[in-house]
Design a protein around this motif. Structure first.
Motif, short mmCIF file in Angstrom:
data_model
loop_
_atom_site.label_atom_id
_atom_site.label_comp_id
_atom_site.label_asym_id
_atom_site.label_seq_id
_atom_site.Cartn_x
_atom_site.Cartn_y
_atom_site.Cartn_z
N THR A 80 -35.69 -13.22 -33.40
CA THR A 80 -35.51 -14.65 -33.28
C THR A 80 -36.78 -15.27 -32.72
O THR A 80 -37.17 -14.94 -31.61
N PRO A 81 -37.42 -16.14 -33.45
CA PRO A 81 -38.67 -16.72 -32.97
C PRO A 81 -38.47 -17.72 -31.83
O PRO A 81 -39.42 -18.09 -31.17
N PHE A 82 -37.23 -18.15 -31.57
CA PHE A 82 -36.98 -19.19 -30.57
C PHE A 82 -36.82 -18.64 -29.16
O PHE A 82 -36.75 -19.39 -28.23
N ARG A 83 -36.74 -17.34 -29.03
CA ARG A 83 -36.43 -16.75 -27.73
C ARG A 83 -37.59 -15.90 -27.26
O ARG A 83 -38.08 -15.05 -27.99
N PRO A 84 -38.02 -16.07 -26.00
CA PRO A 84 -39.09 -15.20 -25.48
C PRO A 84 -38.60 -13.76 -25.35
O PRO A 84 -37.43 -13.51 -25.10
N LYS A 85 -39.51 -12.84 -25.51
CA LYS A 85 -39.17 -11.43 -25.41
C LYS A 85 -39.04 -11.02 -23.94
O LYS A 85 -39.88 -11.36 -23.13
N PRO A 86 -37.99 -10.26 -23.60
CA PRO A 86 -37.86 -9.79 -22.22
C PRO A 86 -38.98 -8.82 -21.89
O PRO A 86 -39.35 -7.98 -22.71
N HIS A 87 -39.50 -8.93 -20.70
CA HIS A 87 -40.64 -8.11 -20.30
C HIS A 87 -40.37 -7.30 -19.03
O HIS A 87 -40.72 -6.14 -18.94
N LYS A 88 -39.74 -7.94 -18.05
CA LYS A 88 -39.60 -7.32 -16.74
C LYS A 88 -38.20 -7.52 -16.21
O LYS A 88 -37.56 -8.53 -16.47
N LEU A 89 -37.71 -6.54 -15.45
CA LEU A 89 -36.42 -6.64 -14.78
C LEU A 89 -36.67 -6.55 -13.28
O LEU A 89 -37.36 -5.64 -12.81
N GLN A 90 -36.14 -7.52 -12.54
CA GLN A 90 -36.23 -7.53 -11.08
C GLN A 90 -34.85 -7.18 -10.53
O GLN A 90 -33.86 -7.81 -10.90
N LEU A 91 -34.81 -6.20 -9.65
CA LEU A 91 -33.56 -5.77 -9.02
C LEU A 91 -33.72 -5.93 -7.52
O LEU A 91 -34.66 -5.38 -6.93
N GLN A 92 -32.83 -6.69 -6.92
CA GLN A 92 -32.82 -6.84 -5.47
C GLN A 92 -31.53 -6.22 -4.95
O GLN A 92 -30.45 -6.50 -5.48
N ILE A 93 -31.67 -5.39 -3.93
CA ILE A 93 -30.51 -4.67 -3.39
C ILE A 93 -30.46 -4.80 -1.88
O ILE A 93 -31.48 -4.66 -1.20
N LEU A 94 -29.27 -5.06 -1.39
CA LEU A 94 -28.98 -5.00 0.04
C LEU A 94 -28.14 -3.75 0.22
O LEU A 94 -27.07 -3.63 -0.37
N ASP A 95 -28.64 -2.78 1.01
CA ASP A 95 -27.93 -1.51 1.14
C ASP A 95 -27.32 -1.36 2.52
O ASP A 95 -27.52 -2.19 3.41
N SER A 96 -26.57 -0.28 2.71
CA SER A 96 -25.82 -0.05 3.93
C SER A 96 -26.70 0.37 5.10
O SER A 96 -26.22 0.43 6.23
N GLN A 97 -27.98 0.65 4.88
CA GLN A 97 -28.85 1.12 5.95
C GLN A 97 -29.93 0.12 6.33
O GLN A 97 -30.84 0.46 7.07
N SER A 98 -29.87 -1.10 5.79
CA SER A 98 -30.91 -2.08 6.07
C SER A 98 -30.31 -3.48 6.13
O SER A 98 -29.31 -3.76 5.47
N LEU A 99 -30.94 -4.34 6.91
CA LEU A 99 -30.48 -5.73 6.98
C LEU A 99 -31.21 -6.63 5.99
O LEU A 99 -30.78 -7.74 5.73
N ASP A 100 -32.33 -6.15 5.48
CA ASP A 100 -33.14 -6.94 4.56
C ASP A 100 -33.02 -6.40 3.14
O ASP A 100 -33.02 -5.19 2.93
N PRO A 101 -32.97 -7.30 2.15
CA PRO A 101 -32.93 -6.84 0.76
C PRO A 101 -34.27 -6.24 0.34
O PRO A 101 -35.32 -6.62 0.83
N VAL A 102 -34.20 -5.29 -0.58
CA VAL A 102 -35.39 -4.64 -1.13
C VAL A 102 -35.46 -5.02 -2.60
O VAL A 102 -34.46 -5.02 -3.31
N THR A 103 -36.67 -5.35 -3.06
CA THR A 103 -36.89 -5.75 -4.46
C THR A 103 -37.59 -4.63 -5.20
O THR A 103 -38.59 -4.10 -4.74
N TYR A 104 -37.05 -4.29 -6.36
CA TYR A 104 -37.65 -3.30 -7.26
C TYR A 104 -37.97 -4.01 -8.57
O TYR A 104 -37.19 -4.82 -9.05
N SER A 105 -39.13 -3.71 -9.12
CA SER A 105 -39.55 -4.33 -10.37
C SER A 105 -39.77 -3.25 -11.42
O SER A 105 -40.41 -2.24 -11.15
N PHE A 106 -39.24 -3.47 -12.61
CA PHE A 106 -39.36 -2.52 -13.71
C PHE A 106 -39.88 -3.26 -14.94
O PHE A 106 -39.38 -4.32 -15.28
N VAL A 107 -40.86 -2.68 -15.61
CA VAL A 107 -41.30 -3.21 -16.90
C VAL A 107 -40.38 -2.61 -17.96
O VAL A 107 -40.22 -1.39 -18.03
N LEU A 108 -39.75 -3.46 -18.73
CA LEU A 108 -38.79 -2.99 -19.73
C LEU A 108 -39.50 -2.32 -20.90
O LEU A 108 -40.44 -2.88 -21.46
#
Length: 161
Positions: A80-108
Motif C-alpha cells: 500500500t503506497p499510502f502507509r509508511p513502512k514499520p521500522h522500529k518497535l519500542q517496548l516499555q516495561i515496568l517490572d516487579s523489581q524496579s520502580l522505573d520503566p525500562v525502554t527496549y528498542s528493536f529494529v523490525l
C-alpha cells in the motif's frame, strides 16, 4: 439492490487504503524460556539456530535465556503506497523489581513485518530470572521518521504515577 457479493467486491477496493489507526499492536503472551527451549536437532548439524519460521529479536543476540513476548503487530504486510513502512518497535516495561520503566528498542526485520508478529526476547542481564514479573507495559511501532504508527498498553500502564 446490492447483493452481498457486490458489496464485498466494492469493499475490497477500500480496505487496502485503510490507515494504521485501525490496526493495533497487541501483546499476545509472555513466558520465560531457557536456551534449550530453542535448540532443534538441525542446530547440532548446521551450527545455526533454527527459528522454525518465527521472527525472533533479542536484546542480547548471543544469549537465549530470558523473557519472551509474542507481539502481534496488528497488520500483515500489504503493498500500500499510502502507509509508511514499520521500522522500529519500542517496548516499555515496568517490572516487579524496579520502580522505573525500562525502554527496549528493536529494529523490525523484514520477516517480522511479513509475518505480522514477532517474538521479543529480553535476554541476558535484561531479564536474568523467571522470578521477575511484568507489572505494566507499553508498545509502539514507529516509522523510519520516528512517527508512531500504532501503539497499545496494558491497563496498569495508564495508571502509573
Amino acid at each position: 439492490m446490492i447483493s452481498p457479493n457486490q458489496f464485498l467486491f466494492f469493499l475490497s477496493f477500500f480496505l487496502p487504503c485503510s490507515s494504521w489507526a485501525e490496526s493495533r499492536v497487541n501483546l499476545v503472551t509472555h513466558s520465560f524460556f531457557t536456551h534449550y527451549d530453542f535448540v532443534r536437532v538441525s542446530e547440532y548439524i548446521t551450527g545455526k539456530e533454527n527459528t522454525s519460521g518465527r521472527a525472533i529479536l533479542r536484546t542480547h543476540g548471543g544469549k537465549r535465556d530470558g523473557l519472551y513476548l509474542l507481539v502481534d503487530l496488528g497488520f500483515k504486510e500489504k503493498n500500500t503506497p499510502f502507509r509508511p513502512k514499520p521500522h522500529k518497535l519500542q517496548l516499555q516495561i515496568l517490572d516487579s523489581q524496579s520502580l522505573d520503566p525500562v525502554t527496549y528498542s528493536f529494529v523490525l526485520s523484514e520477516q517480522a513485518v511479513t509475518n505480522g508478529e514477532v517474538w521479543l526476547g529480553l535476554t541476558g542481564e535484561d531479564w536474568p530470572t523467571p522470578k521477575k514479573k511484568i507489572m505494566a507495559w507499553h508498545i509502539s511501532i514507529e516509522a523510519e521518521d520516528d512517527s508512531i504508527l500504532t501503539n497499545n498498553q496494558s491497563y496498569l500502564w495508564s495508571h502509573k504515577k
